[in-house]
Design a protein around this motif. Structure first.
Motif, mmCIF file in Angstrom:
data_model
loop_
_atom_site.group_PDB
_atom_site.id
_atom_site.type_symbol
_atom_site.label_atom_id
_atom_site.label_comp_id
_atom_site.label_asym_id
_atom_site.label_seq_id
_atom_site.Cartn_x
_atom_site.Cartn_y
_atom_site.Cartn_z
ATOM 1 N N TYR A 285 0.872 -1.182 0.000
ATOM 2 C CA TYR A 285 0.000 0.000 0.000
ATOM 3 C C TYR A 285 0.904 1.224 0.000
ATOM 4 O O TYR A 285 1.794 1.321 0.860
ATOM 5 N N VAL A 287 0.930 5.618 -0.370
ATOM 6 C CA VAL A 287 0.074 6.801 -0.362
ATOM 7 C C VAL A 287 0.178 7.525 -1.696
ATOM 8 O O VAL A 287 -0.750 8.187 -2.133
ATOM 9 N N ASP A 288 1.323 7.365 -2.359
ATOM 10 C CA ASP A 288 1.521 8.031 -3.644
ATOM 11 C C ASP A 288 2.179 7.058 -4.628
ATOM 12 O O ASP A 288 3.330 6.657 -4.423
ATOM 13 N N GLN A 314 -2.820 2.132 -4.220
ATOM 14 C CA GLN A 314 -2.618 3.480 -3.654
ATOM 15 C C GLN A 314 -3.713 3.733 -2.630
ATOM 16 O O GLN A 314 -4.896 3.601 -2.933
ATOM 17 N N ALA A 315 -3.291 4.028 -1.408
ATOM 18 C CA ALA A 315 -4.250 4.227 -0.320
ATOM 19 C C ALA A 315 -4.312 5.712 0.028
ATOM 20 O O ALA A 315 -3.292 6.403 -0.026
ATOM 21 N N ALA A 316 -5.505 6.192 0.368
ATOM 22 C CA ALA A 316 -5.657 7.616 0.701
ATOM 23 C C ALA A 316 -4.842 7.954 1.943
ATOM 24 O O ALA A 316 -4.256 9.028 2.047
ATOM 25 N N ALA A 317 -4.787 7.041 2.896
ATOM 26 C CA ALA A 317 -4.030 7.297 4.128
ATOM 27 C C ALA A 317 -3.659 5.969 4.751
ATOM 28 O O ALA A 317 -4.353 4.967 4.572
#
Ligand code: IMP
Length: 337
Positions: A285, A287-288, A314-317
């Motif tokens: 995972y 974030v960017d 890609q995870a938002a947070a």
């Protein structure tokens, strides 16, 4: 008497052990038609399962009925001398094997490993006689009672340091035919209590899972474990770039965090006797996704030539504001976990 392991739980675990033994000996012996490069195991050169009389007979019978690799069966019986004093730990062979084991793969099947003296002696004897390989399958492991080191390749259950009966185990030749394992208790006596502290090794719960922990990776800070193994597989929790010493994210941005997360995973794998070469699947995972090439370089360094399956999201947070998190599924090595 208190039931410690019910019959259904024994049956389930025996089936699991048989599955692992089958898989290992098929690969090692090449009972795979040579597809994995192994030497086909001829029918006249089967694995030899050696049961230790009398306690292991129920376990041995149930286990062998579930094995699919060709197997021959033999028995031996030991006599122990002196629980203490001059002959402490001395074990003699009362009934020897009928089969010759030189050059053969031998699986020793034992009901329980207590001090370890009995199986230690038998394992030494089997090796001395020139067996090609010798592995130990023990239904019960009283780790807290151990006095000599014994590697158990296939272990059913770790149990407390109490005297147990049933499923082949006796007290004065009684109770062998109980279909479950129970804690023996003399009539009129209070229930037995453990005489030693719990072992530091991971506990196998009754459902057959082991929960792993190492101080070399960040402690689990919620209701989860660093890793859980079951049925020969290890599942790790996601690791982020936390420093196990401080519990804080390491400084240095994405690369430093990815390196630390991979190192944490390496430590968790090692705590279960595995390495990156045992990983079958990774989930990453970030974030960017722009960090993907840098991740690939570090991940490739860790995996070497090994190429497990992988998903990247890609995870938002991510927890603790981390930039990368990775979790793994690995295959346990025989005898590990
Ligand atoms: P060790 O040599 O101390 O490891 O003892 C192994 C043998 O002791 C086993 O094969 C059993 O026959 C016996 N034994 C040890 N613990 C128990 C128990 O709790 N119940 C029944 N037999 C036991």
């Amino acid at each position: 008497m208190r039931v410690l392991i019910p019959a259904a739980e024994l049956a389930r675990r025996v089936a699991e052990l048989a599955g692992r033994i089958d898989a290992d000996y098929r690969l090692a012996g090449g009972d795979d038609g040579g597809r994995r490069g192994g030497r086909p195991r001829p029918q006249d050169d089967p694995l030899i399962a050696v049961g230790v009389l009398k306690g292991s007979v129920f376990f041995l019978a149930d286990l062998l009925k579930r094995l699919r690799v060709p197997v021959a069966v033999d028995f031996l019986q030991t006599a122990s001398y002196g629980a203490g004093g001059e002959h402490r730990g001395e074990v003699r062979i009362r009934k020897d094997l009928d089969l010759a084991i030189r050059g053969r793969d031998v699986l020793l099947v034992e009901d329980i490993v207590d001090t370890g003296f009995t199986v230690r002696t038998i394992l030494d004897l089997l090796r001395h006689r020139g067996a090609r390989s010798v592995r130990l399958c023990a239904l019960l492991d009283k780790t807290a009672a151990r006095q000599v080191e014994v590697p158990i390749d296939y272990r059913g259950f770790a149990i407390e340091n109490v005297f147990v009966v049933g499923y082949g185990l006796d007290h004065d030749e009684r109770y062998r035919n109980l279909p479950y394992i129970a804690v023996w208790q003399a009539e009129g006596e209070p229930p037995a209590t453990p005489t030693a502290p719990s072992p530091p090794t991971p506990e196998r719960s009754i459902s057959g899972m082991q929960f792993h922990h190492t101080d070399q990776a960040p402690a689990a800070i919620g209701p989860y474990s660093q890793a859980v193994s079951v049925d020969g597989w290890l599942y790790t929790s996601g690791q982020v770039g936390l420093d196990p010493a401080t519990g804080e994210l390491v400084a240095g941005g994405f690369e430093a965090q990815a390196r630390r997360a991979l190192e944490n995973l390496r430590q968790v794998l090692a705590s279960a006797g595995c390495g990156f070469s045992d990983v079958v699947k990774a989930t990453v995972y970030v974030v960017d996704l722009a960090d993907f090439p840098r991740l690939n370089a570090l991940y490739g360094e860790a995996m070497g030539e090994h190429r497990p399956a992988r998903s990247t999201v890609q995870a938002a947070a991510l927890p603790r504001g981390a930039l990368v998190e990775i979790d793994l599924v690995a295959r346990l090595r025989p005898g590990a976990g």
